[in-house]
Design an enzyme around this catalytic site. Structure first.
Site, PDB file in Angstrom:
ATOM      1  N   LEU A 144      -5.073   9.947  -7.867  1.00 40.89           N
ATOM      2  CA  LEU A 144      -5.624   8.751  -7.235  1.00 40.89           C
ATOM      3  C   LEU A 144      -5.462   8.830  -5.725  1.00 40.89           C
ATOM      4  O   LEU A 144      -4.348   8.937  -5.225  1.00 40.89           O
ATOM      5  CB  LEU A 144      -4.915   7.501  -7.758  1.00 40.89           C
ATOM      6  CG  LEU A 144      -4.892   7.319  -9.267  1.00 40.89           C
ATOM      7  CD1 LEU A 144      -4.237   5.997  -9.625  1.00 40.89           C
ATOM      8  CD2 LEU A 144      -6.290   7.405  -9.855  1.00 40.89           C
ATOM      9  N   GLY A 147      -7.296   4.859  -1.974  1.00 41.11           N
ATOM     10  CA  GLY A 147      -6.753   3.719  -1.228  1.00 41.11           C
ATOM     11  C   GLY A 147      -6.779   3.948   0.275  1.00 41.11           C
ATOM     12  O   GLY A 147      -6.915   5.076   0.762  1.00 41.11           O
ATOM     13  N   ARG A 164      -0.814   0.247   5.812  1.00 40.66           N
ATOM     14  CA  ARG A 164       0.433   0.243   6.589  1.00 40.66           C
ATOM     15  C   ARG A 164       0.650   1.502   7.428  1.00 40.66           C
ATOM     16  O   ARG A 164       1.556   1.552   8.250  1.00 40.66           O
ATOM     17  CB  ARG A 164       1.624   0.031   5.645  1.00 40.66           C
ATOM     18  CG  ARG A 164       1.818  -1.432   5.281  1.00 40.66           C
ATOM     19  CD  ARG A 164       2.894  -1.594   4.248  1.00 40.66           C
ATOM     20  NE  ARG A 164       2.435  -1.196   2.927  1.00 40.66           N
ATOM     21  CZ  ARG A 164       3.247  -1.010   1.892  1.00 40.66           C
ATOM     22  NH1 ARG A 164       4.556  -1.146   2.023  1.00 40.66           N
ATOM     23  NH2 ARG A 164       2.754  -0.667   0.709  1.00 40.66           N
ATOM     24  N   ASN A 178       3.896   4.975   2.196  1.00 42.78           N
ATOM     25  CA  ASN A 178       3.091   3.835   2.633  1.00 42.78           C
ATOM     26  C   ASN A 178       3.124   3.622   4.130  1.00 42.78           C
ATOM     27  O   ASN A 178       2.289   2.926   4.670  1.00 42.78           O
ATOM     28  CB  ASN A 178       3.576   2.551   1.943  1.00 42.78           C
ATOM     29  CG  ASN A 178       3.384   2.637   0.441  1.00 42.78           C
ATOM     30  OD1 ASN A 178       2.285   2.898  -0.042  1.00 42.78           O
ATOM     31  ND2 ASN A 178       4.457   2.468  -0.301  1.00 42.78           N
TER      32      ASN A 178
HETATM   33  C1  UD1 Z   1       1.308   1.368  -8.338  1.00 39.68           C
HETATM   34  C2  UD1 Z   1       1.653   0.822  -9.714  1.00 39.68           C
HETATM   35  C3  UD1 Z   1       3.128   0.445  -9.747  1.00 39.68           C
HETATM   36  C4  UD1 Z   1       3.971   1.639  -9.402  1.00 39.68           C
HETATM   37  C5  UD1 Z   1       3.553   2.237  -8.067  1.00 39.68           C
HETATM   38  C6  UD1 Z   1       4.248   3.554  -7.864  1.00 39.68           C
HETATM   39  C7  UD1 Z   1      -0.371  -0.277 -10.571  1.00 39.68           C
HETATM   40  C8  UD1 Z   1      -1.043  -1.561 -10.818  1.00 39.68           C
HETATM   41  N1  UD1 Z   1       0.836  -0.320  -9.986  1.00 39.68           N
HETATM   42  O1  UD1 Z   1       1.512   0.301  -7.430  1.00 39.68           O
HETATM   43  O2  UD1 Z   1       3.457  -0.061 -11.029  1.00 39.68           O
HETATM   44  O3  UD1 Z   1       5.336   1.274  -9.359  1.00 39.68           O
HETATM   45  O4  UD1 Z   1       2.131   2.498  -8.061  1.00 39.68           O
HETATM   46  O5  UD1 Z   1       4.005   4.051  -6.586  1.00 39.68           O
HETATM   47  O6  UD1 Z   1      -0.897   0.756 -10.901  1.00 39.68           O
HETATM   48  N2  UD1 Z   1      -5.669   3.704  -5.585  1.00 39.68           N
HETATM   49  C9  UD1 Z   1      -6.983   4.022  -5.751  1.00 39.68           C
HETATM   50  N3  UD1 Z   1      -7.887   3.025  -5.951  1.00 39.68           N
HETATM   51  C10 UD1 Z   1      -7.540   1.713  -6.014  1.00 39.68           C
HETATM   52  C11 UD1 Z   1      -6.178   1.400  -5.835  1.00 39.68           C
HETATM   53  C12 UD1 Z   1      -5.253   2.413  -5.634  1.00 39.68           C
HETATM   54  O7  UD1 Z   1      -7.371   5.169  -5.713  1.00 39.68           O
HETATM   55  O8  UD1 Z   1      -8.420   0.876  -6.216  1.00 39.68           O
HETATM   56  C13 UD1 Z   1      -4.705   4.783  -5.383  1.00 39.68           C
HETATM   57  C14 UD1 Z   1      -4.022   4.706  -4.043  1.00 39.68           C
HETATM   58  O9  UD1 Z   1      -4.751   5.450  -3.084  1.00 39.68           O
HETATM   59  C15 UD1 Z   1      -2.661   5.321  -4.334  1.00 39.68           C
HETATM   60  C16 UD1 Z   1      -2.424   4.996  -5.803  1.00 39.68           C
HETATM   61  O10 UD1 Z   1      -3.690   4.672  -6.330  1.00 39.68           O
HETATM   62  O11 UD1 Z   1      -2.701   6.721  -4.195  1.00 39.68           O
HETATM   63  C17 UD1 Z   1      -1.461   3.833  -5.993  1.00 39.68           C
HETATM   64  O12 UD1 Z   1      -2.026   2.666  -5.439  1.00 39.68           O
HETATM   65  P1  UD1 Z   1      -1.165   1.589  -4.693  1.00 39.68           P
HETATM   66  O13 UD1 Z   1      -2.064   0.502  -4.228  1.00 39.68           O
HETATM   67  O14 UD1 Z   1      -0.294   2.239  -3.703  1.00 39.68           O
HETATM   68  O15 UD1 Z   1      -0.308   1.037  -5.934  1.00 39.68           O
HETATM   69  P2  UD1 Z   1       1.059   0.296  -5.879  1.00 39.68           P
HETATM   70  O16 UD1 Z   1       0.819  -1.124  -5.501  1.00 39.68           O
HETATM   71  O17 UD1 Z   1       2.019   1.062  -5.074  1.00 39.68           O
HETATM   72 CA    CA Z   2       1.939   2.800  -3.493  1.00 42.37          CA
END
Ligand code: UD1
Ligand code: CA
Length: 464
Positions: A12, A15, A19, A231
């Site tokens: 993934l 995002g 920050r 982050n």
């Molecule tokens: C997520 C988890 C959380 C976990 C944490 C670990 C969920 C709902 N939560 O939270 O339980 O403890 O990771 O680090 O999954 N991303 C996408 N598309 C999106 C949203 C996110 O590609 O629409 C990617 C981001 O770029 C990132 C990863 O997914 O690489 C995690 O996303 P982030 O928003 O950082 O999740 P957390 O809130 O940290």
């Molecule tokens: Ca994260």
């Protein structure tokens, strides 16, 4: 012997990374010479992932470009509607459905291939539909919490949705999962966005699994550094530090002396042979390969270069895209710019600069010289302060110095020019024409001597 488990991976990386306060997509910020995204990708491949799908969104063109040499597929998530949604956009790209999918975060570079292998194996052995990698944190703020009933994983609750009681839980979701492909996409179809962030949470596939009665498992990683997500710039530095010490640790284990790991910087992928010594403040970057028994004294910066066995780099040299053969002696304070080659036992001394040039075996350029666009043969001695004048303001020209030549100090060689083998050039010459083999060339005005001139001057001054 156990048979190899086939699995695909989804990383993934869509995002924004608000920050980081950056124009660059978060996963392209670097530690130890590589963008963050490369590390989970490498770990997954090392663990045996057969195919990798990268979810891109923010800065997608830049991410594609950064990974252009990797064997990966891209899935574009146009709107970032959550981690569940991010995985949904991979549905087309994950073609093989009867094997597990490993899900990783592009912003979590410290995961190791061993941890991934353990997770995939446990998932397979326990015949789970989904297995979550967890970790204990003293300060779990921000992470999804692991809610268990006894030993059974029940669901994952996000910080923003958690009750005060749930917020006290110290076991967190790493964001790393192993999920059967069919189950993954079937369950995601049932995930909604009725939560504090209005997002499709990937974590909801756990609760779906429980409700559907499939097997849900977990595996706890002992070193929680491995799941650290980046982050902020502070976390980028922290992860960089951990990665750097890991790289140095591996080098030491393989027989390299690192005098002060706190001040030594070696990029991921750099190779150093055994019995080499890295003094403090050494920096090895990019695709650099250092041989065995090499001494790198303080302050050497070596970028995308090859350093042959037994070479000695004295303090403070900068070597870029160059090649040093065996047993060369370089520095202190030498600057080798791109395209420089020093053959075996060649010597480049203090305040010498080379660019796009070859210095032949056993040849020496020891003091204050500039050698550019030149071919220097074997056994050549280039005197102090020699300059190849390779540029006329418009074009660059070559200087050829054949084997066994002796060039006196302070010589200017105005290119294009060839100095034939065995020739001698007198000190202070400006050479504009080719020099025949075995000849002596001198180009300096005949010396005038005015007898007693200095003495008379002194006497005149004393009279005043
Ligand atoms: C997520 C988890 C959380 C976990 C944490 C670990 C969920 C709902 N939560 O939270 O339980 O403890 O990771 O680090 O999954 N991303 C996408 N598309 C999106 C949203 C996110 O590609 O629409 C990617 C981001 O770029 C990132 C990863 O997914 O690489 C995690 O996303 P982030 O928003 O950082 O999740 P957390 O809130 O940290
Ligand atoms: Ca994260």
């Amino acid at each position: 012997m156990e048979s190899k488990i086939e699995f695909s991976t989804i990383i993934l990386a869509a995002g924004k990374g608000t920050r980081m306060k950056s124009d660059r997509p978060k996963v392209l910020h670097s530690i130890c010479g590589n963008p963050l995204i490369k590390y989970p990708l490498l770990a997954a491949k090392q663990a045996g992932a057969s195919n990798a799908v990268i979810v891109i969104g923010h800065g997608s063109e830049e991410v594609r470009l950064a990974l252009k040499d990797e064997d990966v597929t891209f899935a574009v998530q146009k709107e970032q509607l959550g981690t569940g949604h991010a995985v949904m956009v991979c549905e087309e790209a994950i073609k093989v459905r009867n094997q597990p999918v490993l899900i990783l975060c592009g912003d979590a570079p410290l995961i190791t291939s061993e941890t991934i292998s353990d997770l995939v194996q446990r998932h397979t052995l326990e015949k789970n539909s989904v297995t979550v990698l967890t970790a204990d944190f003293d300060e779990p703020f921000g992470y999804g919490r692991i809610v268990k009933d006894g030993d059974e994983l029940v669901r994952i609750v996000e910080e923003k949705d958690a009750t005060p009681e749930e917020k006290k839980l110290k076991e967190v979701n790493s964001g790393v999962y192993c999920v059967d492909a069919t189950y993954l996409f079937d369950s995601l179809a049932n995930v909604g966005r009725d939560n504090a962030q209005g997002e499709y949470y990937l974590t909801d596939i756990i609760k779906c699994g429980k409700d559907a009665g499939v097997k849900v498992g977990w595996s706890k990683v002992s070193d929680h550094d491995e799941i650290m997500g980046i982050n902020s710039r502070q976390e980028l530095a922290e992860a960089g530090h951990i990665m750097r010490l890991r790289i140095l640790d591996e080098l030491m284990t393989s027989g390299v002396t690192v005098v002060d790991p706190q001040s030594t910087y070696v990029d991921n992928g750099v190779k150093v042979g055994k019995d080499s010594i890295l003094d403090p403040q050494v920096r090895l970057e990019g695709h650099t390969v250092v041989g065995e028994k090499v001494i790198l004294e303080t302050g050497n910066i070596i970028i995308n270069s090859k350093v042959g066995d037994g070479t000695h780099l004295k303090p403070y040299c900068v070597i870029t895209e160059s090649e040093l053969a065996e047993e060369t002696i370089i520095g202190p304070f030498a600057h080798l710019r791109p395209g420089s080659t020093v053959k075996a036992k060649g010597k480049v001394g203090n305040f010498c600069e080379m660019k796009k040039s070859v210095l032949g075996a056993g040849s020496k350029v020891n003091h204050l010289s500039y050698i550019g666009d030149s071919e220097v043969g074997q056994g050549v001695n280039i005197g102090a302060g020699t300059v190849t004048c390779n540029y006329d303001g418009y074009n660059k020209y070559k200087t050829i110095i054949e084997d066994g030549v002796f060039i006196g100090s302070g010589t200017n060689l105005v290119a294009p020019v060839t100095v034939g083998s065995g020739a001698v050039i007198g000190a202070g010459s400006t050479i504009t024409r080719n020099v025949p083999s075995d000849s002596l060339s001198l180009s300096r005005p005949e010396q005038k001597v005015l007898k007693d001139w200095a003495k008379k001057r002194r006497e005149e001054r004393e009279k005043k």
